[in-house]
Design a protein around this motif. Structure first.
Motif, mmCIF file in Angstrom:
data_model
loop_
_atom_site.group_PDB
_atom_site.id
_atom_site.type_symbol
_atom_site.label_atom_id
_atom_site.label_comp_id
_atom_site.label_asym_id
_atom_site.label_seq_id
_atom_site.Cartn_x
_atom_site.Cartn_y
_atom_site.Cartn_z
ATOM 1 N N ASP A 107 -3.858 -3.011 -2.169
ATOM 2 C CA ASP A 107 -4.451 -2.986 -0.844
ATOM 3 C C ASP A 107 -4.127 -4.289 -0.111
ATOM 4 O OD1 ASP A 107 -7.222 -3.545 0.921
ATOM 5 O OD2 ASP A 107 -6.496 -1.488 0.951
ATOM 6 N N ASN A 167 0.926 -0.672 -6.317
ATOM 7 C CA ASN A 167 0.016 -0.249 -5.245
ATOM 8 C C ASN A 167 -1.116 -1.269 -5.088
ATOM 9 O OD1 ASN A 167 -0.986 1.406 -3.221
ATOM 10 N ND2 ASN A 167 -2.249 2.587 -4.632
ATOM 11 N N VAL A 223 0.866 -1.177 0.000
ATOM 12 C CA VAL A 223 0.000 0.000 0.000
ATOM 13 C C VAL A 223 0.903 1.227 0.000
ATOM 14 C CG1 VAL A 223 -1.903 1.223 1.124
ATOM 15 C CG2 VAL A 223 -1.726 -1.269 1.318
ATOM 16 N N GLN A 224 0.952 1.918 -1.141
ATOM 17 C CA GLN A 224 1.838 3.061 -1.266
ATOM 18 C C GLN A 224 1.329 4.254 -0.448
ATOM 19 O OE1 GLN A 224 2.103 2.695 -5.813
ATOM 20 N NE2 GLN A 224 4.173 3.374 -5.280
ATOM 21 N N LYS A 225 2.259 5.145 -0.144
ATOM 22 C CA LYS A 225 1.984 6.356 0.645
ATOM 23 C C LYS A 225 1.507 6.021 2.060
ATOM 24 C CE LYS A 225 1.000 9.219 -3.400
ATOM 25 N NZ LYS A 225 0.040 10.140 -4.074
ATOM 26 N N GLU A 264 5.323 1.438 2.865
ATOM 27 C CA GLU A 264 6.292 1.852 1.848
ATOM 28 C C GLU A 264 7.600 2.311 2.507
ATOM 29 O OE1 GLU A 264 6.636 4.765 -2.097
ATOM 30 O OE2 GLU A 264 4.798 4.766 -0.886
#
Length: 339
Positions: free
Chosen positions: A177, A175, A148-150, A154
């Motif tokens: 979930d 990306n 899950v990016q951001k 990460e």
């Protein structure tokens, strides 16, 4: 019939006995009486369904919020980052994210802050597929990694690569979930995933002997913090203290009754025994505001700058994002922030 001299001799003993009996009768009443007698006030807390919110669940189940005149509603979100975004939008009064979203808020100077840490956790894992050639950390170069990016996932993965001598630019991030991570790696859409309970357990079980796993946090704890908008904190300092007082009671209860506390969280999140056995020890439940949180925030800010995830070039002064007055008022020994 007792003589007067006998009465004088027995009177002190009878008085002592009666006072002791009266104290025994009144003690439970005093212990159970609420410390707050004002109007009941409502609070909405946004949180992901994770064990790291244990103190909140215990305070709710045991009536500690009610004792302090609080009607608390816990609103569930997919992740702590989503809950923090809901806070910024005004959907909830408080949120329980990891510390990472607060770093992003500080970079864009959002009016928000942290009032306490309620748990420190170690539960993120990196899972790779051996049959796709991921047998060692060095094999991650040139691979597709699902996460899950951001989010803090990460950060953990990026730092894990650096600590193991791999340039993060050599991997391709996808990306995904947490709920999709199992299917992504099983289908071969990615070579490895960064995930957390409960999803990571299902992923490892499904891959069987084909799975290889690393603890991706590299011994750096995740801080489950309570965040609030500055305007809310300025308007409700006494309410904030009562909230933290309730959570302090929950921490004391957990310390005295660990099995009962574990059962409360298990029932609340509908978890099985095997899961609880695996994850409960990954959490340190305590109500604090420590300098180690500031160190983590600064570390993550430097990483965001070096990874070009922000246009800022200076690490924010996080002292302005830590609201310590409320916790210091009810438990001064739990606050250890260097100013």
């Amino acid at each position: 019939m007792l003589q007067s001299w006998q009465m004088r001799k027995l009177l002190p003993k009878m008085t002592t006995f009666l006072l002791a009996a009266l104290a025994a009768v009144l003690a439970p009443l005093v212990a159970c009486s609420p410390g707050y007698s004002g109007p009941v006030e409502s609070i909405t807390i946004g949180s992901a369904p994770l064990e790291s919110s244990a103190l909140i669940y215990i305070a709710e189940e045991r009536g500690f919020f009610a004792e302090n005149g609080l009607d608390v509603t816990v609103k569930q979100y997919a992740t702590g980052a989503v809950a923090h975004n809901a806070l910024l939008k005004g959907e909830v009064d408080l949120a329980v994210p990891a510390e990472y979203p607060l770093v992003g808020s500080a970079f864009i100077k959002e009016e928000t802050g942290v009032i306490a840490t309620i748990a420190k956790s170690q539960y993120f894992s990196l899972v790779g597929r051996k049959d796709l050639g991921v047998a060692n950390v060095a094999d991650l170069g040139g691979r597709k990694i699902g996460l899950v990016q951001k989010t803090i996932a990460e950060f953990y993965f990026g730092r894990f690569l650096v600590l193991n001598g791999i340039d993060p630019s050599q991997v391709t991030l996808v990306n995904i979930d947490y709920t999709q991570s199992e299917e992504a790696i099983v289908s071969g859409a990615v070579d490895a995933v960064v995930s957390r309970p409960p999803y990571v357990f299902a992923t490892i079980e499904r891959l069987g002997e084909n799975a290889i796993t690393w603890q991706v946090q590299s011994s750096q704890a995740l801080y489950a913090i309570i965040t609030a908008r500055n305007s809310w904190l300025a308007a409700k300092p006494e309410l904030t203290r009562r909230l933290l007082k309730s959570l302090a009671r929950a921490e004391e209860y957990l310390s005295q009754y660990p099995a009962e506390s574990k059962a409360i969280v298990q029932k609340r999140l509908n978890l099985d025994d095997a899961y609880m056995t695996a994850v409960w020890g990954q959490n340190d439940f305590s109500l604090t505001l420590g300098q180690s949180l500031v160190v983590a925030l600064e570390d993550e800010a430097r990483w965001m700058i070096s990874s070009n995830l922000t246009g800022e070039t200076q690490v924010p002064d996080f002292s302005g994002y830590i609201y310590e007055d409320a916790l210091r008022a009810i438990r001064p020994e739990a606050v250890n922030i260097i100013r």
